[in-house]
Scaffold this motif. Structure first.
Motif, PDB file in Angstrom:
ATOM      1  N   PHE A  37      -4.412 -10.348 -15.609  1.00  0.00           N
ATOM      2  CA  PHE A  37      -3.716 -11.212 -14.854  1.00  0.00           C
ATOM      3  C   PHE A  37      -3.888 -12.622 -15.505  1.00  0.00           C
ATOM      4  CE2 PHE A  37      -2.906  -8.123 -11.636  1.00  0.00           C
ATOM      5  CZ  PHE A  37      -1.695  -8.569 -11.274  1.00  0.00           C
ATOM      6  N   SER A  45     -10.004 -11.935 -10.124  1.00  0.00           N
ATOM      7  CA  SER A  45     -10.273 -11.065  -8.938  1.00  0.00           C
ATOM      8  C   SER A  45      -9.999  -9.777  -9.038  1.00  0.00           C
ATOM      9  CB  SER A  45      -9.483 -11.565  -7.699  1.00  0.00           C
ATOM     10  OG  SER A  45      -7.959 -11.410  -7.827  1.00  0.00           O
ATOM     11  N   TRP A  46      -9.219  -9.510 -10.075  1.00  0.00           N
ATOM     12  CA  TRP A  46      -8.621  -7.984 -10.297  1.00  0.00           C
ATOM     13  C   TRP A  46      -9.945  -7.161 -11.132  1.00  0.00           C
ATOM     14  CZ3 TRP A  46      -4.494  -5.507  -8.112  1.00  0.00           C
ATOM     15  CH2 TRP A  46      -3.683  -6.392  -7.440  1.00  0.00           C
ATOM     16  N   PRO A 118     -10.600 -26.078  -4.107  1.00  0.00           N
ATOM     17  CA  PRO A 118      -9.657 -25.442  -3.326  1.00  0.00           C
ATOM     18  C   PRO A 118      -8.476 -25.230  -4.094  1.00  0.00           C
ATOM     19  CG  PRO A 118     -10.123 -27.730  -2.354  1.00  0.00           C
ATOM     20  CD  PRO A 118     -11.156 -27.472  -3.594  1.00  0.00           C
ATOM     21  N   ALA A 121      -8.166 -22.063  -5.722  1.00  0.00           N
ATOM     22  CA  ALA A 121      -7.810 -20.773  -4.867  1.00  0.00           C
ATOM     23  C   ALA A 121      -8.499 -19.674  -5.515  1.00  0.00           C
ATOM     24  CB  ALA A 121      -6.441 -20.608  -4.535  1.00  0.00           C
ATOM     25  N   LYS A 495       3.437  -3.633   0.505  1.00  0.00           N
ATOM     26  CA  LYS A 495       3.390  -4.745   0.875  1.00  0.00           C
ATOM     27  C   LYS A 495       3.664  -5.102   2.463  1.00  0.00           C
ATOM     28  CE  LYS A 495       6.582  -6.745  -1.503  1.00  0.00           C
ATOM     29  NZ  LYS A 495       7.426  -7.344  -2.289  1.00  0.00           N
ATOM     30  N   LYS A 498       0.265  -3.940   4.027  1.00  0.00           N
ATOM     31  CA  LYS A 498      -0.526  -5.041   4.074  1.00  0.00           C
ATOM     32  C   LYS A 498      -0.342  -6.083   5.105  1.00  0.00           C
ATOM     33  CE  LYS A 498      -2.509  -5.033  -0.591  1.00  0.00           C
ATOM     34  NZ  LYS A 498      -2.534  -5.953  -1.955  1.00  0.00           N
ATOM     35  N   TRP A 513     -12.790  -0.278   0.883  1.00  0.00           N
ATOM     36  CA  TRP A 513     -13.522  -1.594   0.428  1.00  0.00           C
ATOM     37  C   TRP A 513     -14.579  -1.360  -0.849  1.00  0.00           C
ATOM     38  CZ3 TRP A 513     -12.139  -6.461   1.460  1.00  0.00           C
ATOM     39  CH2 TRP A 513     -13.243  -7.274   1.182  1.00  0.00           C
ATOM     40  N   ASN A 533     -11.344 -10.938   6.117  1.00  0.00           N
ATOM     41  CA  ASN A 533     -11.004  -9.697   6.025  1.00  0.00           C
ATOM     42  C   ASN A 533     -11.212  -8.809   7.225  1.00  0.00           C
ATOM     43  OD1 ASN A 533     -10.011  -9.819   3.221  1.00  0.00           O
ATOM     44  ND2 ASN A 533     -12.131 -10.867   2.728  1.00  0.00           N
TER      45      ASN A 533
ATOM     46  N   ASN B  35       2.054 -12.044  -0.466  1.00  0.00           N
ATOM     47  CA  ASN B  35       1.651 -13.148  -0.793  1.00  0.00           C
ATOM     48  C   ASN B  35       1.005 -12.800  -2.339  1.00  0.00           C
ATOM     49  OD1 ASN B  35      -0.362 -15.402  -1.626  1.00  0.00           O
ATOM     50  ND2 ASN B  35      -0.906 -15.462   0.348  1.00  0.00           N
ATOM     51  N   MET B  37      -0.740 -14.079  -3.993  1.00  0.00           N
ATOM     52  CA  MET B  37      -2.381 -14.112  -4.511  1.00  0.00           C
ATOM     53  C   MET B  37      -3.171 -12.903  -3.851  1.00  0.00           C
ATOM     54  SD  MET B  37      -2.913 -18.014  -2.940  1.00  0.00           S
ATOM     55  CE  MET B  37      -4.650 -17.960  -3.074  1.00  0.00           C
ATOM     56  N   GLU B  38      -2.437 -12.264  -3.296  1.00  0.00           N
ATOM     57  CA  GLU B  38      -3.357 -10.830  -2.772  1.00  0.00           C
ATOM     58  C   GLU B  38      -3.631 -10.004  -3.882  1.00  0.00           C
ATOM     59  OE1 GLU B  38      -1.522  -8.535   0.656  1.00  0.00           O
ATOM     60  OE2 GLU B  38      -2.219 -10.526   1.703  1.00  0.00           O
ATOM     61  N   SER B  39      -4.963  -9.537  -3.639  1.00  0.00           N
ATOM     62  CA  SER B  39      -5.376  -8.666  -4.726  1.00  0.00           C
ATOM     63  C   SER B  39      -6.276  -7.517  -4.143  1.00  0.00           C
ATOM     64  CB  SER B  39      -6.069  -9.425  -5.605  1.00  0.00           C
ATOM     65  OG  SER B  39      -7.092  -9.908  -5.454  1.00  0.00           O
ATOM     66  N   GLU B  40      -6.008  -6.294  -4.404  1.00  0.00           N
ATOM     67  CA  GLU B  40      -7.132  -5.289  -4.187  1.00  0.00           C
ATOM     68  C   GLU B  40      -7.806  -5.604  -2.483  1.00  0.00           C
ATOM     69  OE1 GLU B  40      -8.581  -3.248  -7.808  1.00  0.00           O
ATOM     70  OE2 GLU B  40      -9.630  -5.268  -7.820  1.00  0.00           O
ATOM     71  N   GLY B  41      -6.811  -5.677  -1.657  1.00  0.00           N
ATOM     72  CA  GLY B  41      -7.374  -5.625  -0.445  1.00  0.00           C
ATOM     73  C   GLY B  41      -8.106  -6.947   0.317  1.00  0.00           C
ATOM     74  N   ARG B  42      -8.449  -7.792  -0.746  1.00  0.00           N
ATOM     75  CA  ARG B  42      -8.929  -8.931  -0.462  1.00  0.00           C
ATOM     76  C   ARG B  42      -7.836 -10.016  -0.150  1.00  0.00           C
ATOM     77  NH1 ARG B  42     -12.207  -6.671  -3.349  1.00  0.00           N
ATOM     78  NH2 ARG B  42     -14.264  -6.743  -2.886  1.00  0.00           N
ATOM     79  N   ARG B  43      -8.154 -11.052   0.784  1.00  0.00           N
ATOM     80  CA  ARG B  43      -7.050 -11.893   0.813  1.00  0.00           C
ATOM     81  C   ARG B  43      -7.688 -13.405   0.804  1.00  0.00           C
ATOM     82  NH1 ARG B  43      -6.408  -9.748   6.322  1.00  0.00           N
ATOM     83  NH2 ARG B  43      -5.335  -8.192   5.236  1.00  0.00           N
ATOM     84  N   ILE B  48      -7.152 -21.841   1.955  1.00  0.00           N
ATOM     85  CA  ILE B  48      -6.889 -21.908   0.731  1.00  0.00           C
ATOM     86  C   ILE B  48      -5.372 -21.416   0.111  1.00  0.00           C
ATOM     87  CG2 ILE B  48      -7.523 -20.869  -1.626  1.00  0.00           C
ATOM     88  CD1 ILE B  48     -10.152 -21.745  -1.104  1.00  0.00           C
ATOM     89  N   ARG B  93       1.904 -14.862 -10.109  1.00  0.00           N
ATOM     90  CA  ARG B  93       0.847 -13.838 -10.140  1.00  0.00           C
ATOM     91  C   ARG B  93       0.035 -13.892 -11.618  1.00  0.00           C
ATOM     92  NH1 ARG B  93       0.023  -9.887  -6.639  1.00  0.00           N
ATOM     93  NH2 ARG B  93      -0.227  -7.784  -7.759  1.00  0.00           N
ATOM     94  N   GLY B 280       5.229  -7.793  -6.518  1.00  0.00           N
ATOM     95  CA  GLY B 280       4.103  -8.580  -6.412  1.00  0.00           C
ATOM     96  C   GLY B 280       4.352  -9.958  -5.762  1.00  0.00           C
TER      97      GLY B 280
END
Lengths: 630, 318
Positions: A37, A45-46, A118, A121, A495, A498, A513, A533, B35, B37-43, B48, B93, B280
């Motif tokens: 990404f 983050s990935w 901030p 992000a 989606k 989540k 996790w 979370n 969203n 920005m969401e990735s692998e379970g974390r938000r 932010i 994304r 996404g």
């Protein structure tokens, strides 16, 4: 002109256009990983981004691919003050950016300031937020941006005020070019572990400033997308970026500027993003790629069975070779080659992560009705019905290590995991009865005192892969037969799944996790009241105060003991989550061809150690094996 | 109506079509949960996420849509308020790429592959259709019909996987999942062409059947033309008309890439980006690709209508 000539001309032109350009020579190591990404280390983050970051950048410390422990990276040495709050890092004087200029402590500071913006992000700002003054800075910037948006001023002025404020508020100082002094809000026992995380990597300030853009209206800062492209990106790790084409691949070549360049076992890497699971396996099987970082979930079981078949056959030889001192990749490479229906190129690595199902712990459900799972003994009753071994043996068929705890057992040295709830169907029924639910009219379904039957339980999961549905089916059967409750499956697209999780629209839902750093807290903070979370809405003041107590404890062993008590409260008593098994990473890599892939649960690789085995090397190993088989 | 006024009228329609497409897609995308920005379970923490939305002007759909149209249409550039024309914005994304970069990298690949696929489709479809239509009920007809049923009904991932299993894994004639040179384009183009070839074959077959029975072809045969001669010189031209009107949308569809074929053969085209963008919630990427696709569709339809007038002078553009 005849129509067929037009067609032929179009065909020839398309083919010529598609075939233009020389194909590049094969990189030393080609691996399949999902498309990256971003190459901006602070914004990553990935998993696939972090993986590449470990090749391109070098943070203060790095995780050793063999031992799994933090070791010197950009920093050569470090020390901690007696109160455990101030860390001093001495940077390597010979550390260089890929353009040849020295890596300065100010580059680290610049990167950490970015992490705290901030407007960027970043997902992992939590690391830098442990530094004194960081929270104030983040808040200041957010307020300044809001003020700017209300009445826009000069964005450049806002930016220079931001930099001044960072210097003034945040306790990251660089007394000279090679020293970094960090003061934390309170002692963080796993601080060195955090310092290996790729999002703490430095970025070259000079180059980054060139691509910084300010939005006049909002005052926010953004980095031009050209910054992370091959012509512009400057890195301080073992490799530099040679080419990157969107969803087509990325090529990294060894950076001669890296301080340990002489030790590198390969000179180039190529990331091939193959989205289709079948195509990726085909590419591996035909030798086009050396390493598949992730085998699609639906394919894993059958391949794992083939691996087990081979393991079983070569077991006696393996025992003899192990006695001779052979281990790891070398051992696998020396063993007799797999026959039909067998494979040795599938590696299942128990990862630092847990797969679980989670209970909605809020007092009421979204429809306003009372939530039976708000009561701990109901959750315990459900948890005690689950036969985890049956699930990993017969449903997922991967034989993952089962677990009754959230923190992977044995993964953190010195941490004692609580017992957790094992399967006990008799106790399950008793616990449900204690919560007021028992079969009063003999129809097999538990009722409350007023005779109302146990509400129909919904199991929420995402339909992205079959695995979750299969597990949900197994759970439904276990709960129906043991407790007599009605269970309904609710499969949703990822989606929507989540979104429901976030809004608490579920009774029991699937979850998992991965830990970010080697400390129980990386799992335990998920259940803290108010954590972003904490999808379960779980809140127990006793649990929160144990976490606070641990945070205030200086002695490492004592602190771990308190955290262990906190987890015991979770897993032996409250069970807001029902752990099933340890998550696994499944690689396709043949240790006889590619050596040096890490098997550590943190899945952090040192790419520079990897190399394709030469023919003489392979022969020597297989000779060892054939001698042992005789 | 003259050719010139037809082109003019269609060009004036283009912004209207694009506007309508934009409105529908944009509203749908906005309503989908999730969203980028969401990735692998974390938000991200709520504050932010709010800042992210503000920095992309996403708090208000009307404001976002207006700003997007302003920049994408080039109006902001014309009036000197933005530094480049047709700016489709950053991908929400894929932070390191703009939508313009993504389309510029993927569209030529998809278009060239699509063009090659249409050539294959025409070659296969026309020959099968003509053979079948000239001698209905013959063995060739049955084979052609059978193949076209398979071509229409078999999903792309089956055809694609089968082709790569046979030609890449077993015979090893073509490379797997690499995108180097024309050789790697053959199999995906073939897989992409089959459904189109099947439709073309059916259209041509029916057209030929009709025409072979028509008065002027029978007259030609009565005057001594052989069946094949009559087919080629008298029946074919009219039988091909329905194919022509099918070609416009078909070429647009082939050129904008197929999600399945591009995924199976790891083709770096834009077909995959669209579906992955929707999954996404990459609003800007999806909008960009939809606008691009619609423009292509309108232009190709215009081209087909012009071609029609060349082939059949009786037709007045409607």
């Amino acid at each position: 002109m005849r129509p067929w000539m037009v067609l032929a001309a179009i065909a020839a032109l398309s083919a010529l256009w598609l075939g233009r350009g020389e194909p590049e020579p094969r990189a030393d190591i080609r691996f399949v990983s999902a498309e990256v990404f971003t190459l901006d280390p602070q914004r990553m983050s990935w998993q696939q981004d972090l993986r590449v970051a470990r090749a391109l950048y070098e943070p203060l410390l790095v995780r050793d691919a063999v031992t799994g422990l933090p070791k010197a990276g950009l920093a050569q040495s470090w020390s901690c003050s007696d109160d455990g709050r101030t860390w001093t890092f001495a940077l390597r004087t010979q550390a260089r950016w890929s353009d040849g200029s020295p890596v300065a402590a100010s580059d680290v500071r610049y990167a950490w300031m970015r992490a705290l913006l901030p407007d960027l992000a970043t997902d992992f700002a939590g690391i830098q937020l442990r530094i004194e003054g960081a929270e104030e800075f983040l808040r200041w910037r957010a307020e300044a941006l809001a003020a700017h948006a209300a009445s826009p001023g000069d964005p450049e002025a806002l930016w220079s005020r931001t930099r001044e404020t960072f210097d003034r508020l945040v306790a990251v100082r660089s007394p000279d070019a090679h020293t970094l002094v960090v003061t934390l809000v309170q002692p963080v026992p796993y601080w060195l572990d955090l310092m290996t995380f790729p999002t703490t990597s430095p970025v070259q300030e000079r180059q980054a400033e060139r691509f910084r853009r300010l939005d006049p209206a909002s005052g926010t800062v953004r980095w031009d997308t050209a910054w992370t492209k091959p012509d512009a990106l400057v890195t301080n790790g073992p490799y530099r970026l040679e080419s990157w084409r969107y969803k087509r691949g990325m090529r990294l070549v060894a950076s001669p500027m890296w301080w340990n360049h002489a030790a590198m076992r390969n000179q180039s890497l190529e990331l091939v993003p193959i989205a289709d699971a079948g195509t990726a396996v085909l590419a591996f099987d035909t030798g086009s790629v050396d390493w598949l970082c992730d085998v699609a979930v639906d394919w894993r079981s059958d391949m794992a069975a083939q691996r087990r078949a081979w393991d079983a056959r070569v077991e006696p030889v393996a025992r003899r070779l192990t006695a001779d001192g052979l281990e790891g990749d070398e051992l696998i490479a020396a063993l007799p080659a797999p026959g039909p229906g067998e494979r040795r190129d599938l590696v299942v690595i128990p990862a630092f992560g847990t797969e679980f199902w989670q209970f909605n712990c809020r007092p009421t459900l979204p429809d306003g009705s009372a939530n039976p799972f708000a009561i701990a003994s109901v959750r315990r009753a459900f948890a005690r019905c689950v036969d985890r071994v049956a699930i990993v043996d017969r449903v997922t068929r991967l034989g993952e290590p089962t677990t009754t705890t959230l923190v992977p057992r044995g993964a953190i040295p010195g941490y004692e995991s609580p017992a957790g709830l094992e399967m006990d169907r008799e106790r399950a029924r008793i616990e449900l009865a204690e919560a007021g639910w028992s079969d009063r009219n003999g129809d097999g379904v538990p009722e409350d005192e007023r005779g109302a039957p146990f509400p129909s339980v919904t199991l929420l999961y995402s339909v992205s892969v079959d695995r979750y549905k299969l597990i949900a089916l197994a759970l439904r059967d276990m709960w129906r037969t043991t407790l007599g409750v009605d269970v309904q499956l609710v499969g949703k697209d990822t989606k929507f799944f989540k979104d429901d999780l976030k809004q608490g629209k579920f009774m029991i839902a699937r979850g998992n996790w991965y830990g970010d750093y080697a400390d129980p807290l990386t799992f335990l903070e998920l259940l803290e009241t108010g954590n972003g979370n904490n999808d379960r809405g779980y809140s127990n003041p006793a649990y929160d105060s144990l976490l606070h107590e641990a945070a205030a404890t200086r002695d490492a062993a004592q602190r771990l003991a308190i955290l262990s008590r906190a987890e015991a409260l979770l897993m032996d008593h409250d069970v807001p989550v029902l752990p099933l098994c340890q998550l696994s990473a499944v690689y396709m890599v043949d240790p006889a061809s590619l050596a040096g892939v890490s098997h550590q649960p943190m899945l952090e690789d040192e790419f520079w150690r990897m190399h394709r085995r030469t023919d003489p090397e392979r022969e020597a190993l297989s000779t060892l094996g054939s001698e042992a088989s005789r | 109506m003259s050719v010139g006024s037809m082109i003019l009228r269609r060009s004036l329609q283009l912004p209207l079509v694009l506007g309508a497409v934009f409105l529908v897609t944009f509203s749908l995308m906005w309503l989908v949960p999730g969203n980028p920005m969401e990735s692998e379970g974390r938000r991200p923490p709520p504050e932010i996420a709010a800042l992210f939305e503000r920095s992309y002007a996403m708090e208000d759909p009307v404001e976002f849509g207006a700003q997007y149209l302003d920049r994408a249409s080039g109006f902001a550039w014309l009036t000197g308020r933005h530094d480049r024309p047709f700016d489709l914005g950053p991908s929400l994304r894929h932070a390191d790429w703009t939508v313009n970069e993504i389309i510029a990298a993927g569209l030529p690949v998809s278009m060239a592959l699509g063009a090659l696929a249409m050539v294959f489709a025409l070659a296969i479809g026309l020959s099968a259709g003509i053979l079948a239509g000239v001698r209905p009920g013959s063995l060739g007809d049955s084979i052609g019909q059978g193949v076209s049923v398979i071509g229409i009904s078999l999903p792309g991932f089956v055809v694609g996987s089968a082709l790569s299993a046979v030609f890449c894994a077993w015979l090893q004639w073509f490379p797997v999942a690499t995108w180097d040179g024309w050789r790697s384009a053959i199999l995906p183009a073939l897989a992409l062409s089959l459904p189109f070839a099947a439709v073309i074959a059916r259209l041509v077959r029916y057209g030929m059947l009709e025409e072979m029975r028509s008065d002027h072809v029978r007259t030609a045969m009565a005057k001594g033309r052989s069946r094949a001669g009559a087919a080629v010189h008298h029946a074919m031209k009219n039988a091909l008309l329905p194919v022509l009107s099918y070609l416009g949308p078909a070429t647009a569809a082939a050129m904008t890439g197929s999600f399945v074929v591009e995924k199976v053969f790891a083709v770096p085209g834009i077909g995959r980006h669209f579906v992955e963008g929707v999954l996404g919630k990459d609003v800007t990427l999806v909008m960009g690709i939809v606008l691009c696709y619609s423009s292509l569709l309108v232009l190709l339809n215009l081209a087909v209508d012009l071609l029609y007038r060349v082939v059949d002078p009786r037709i007045e553009a409607a």
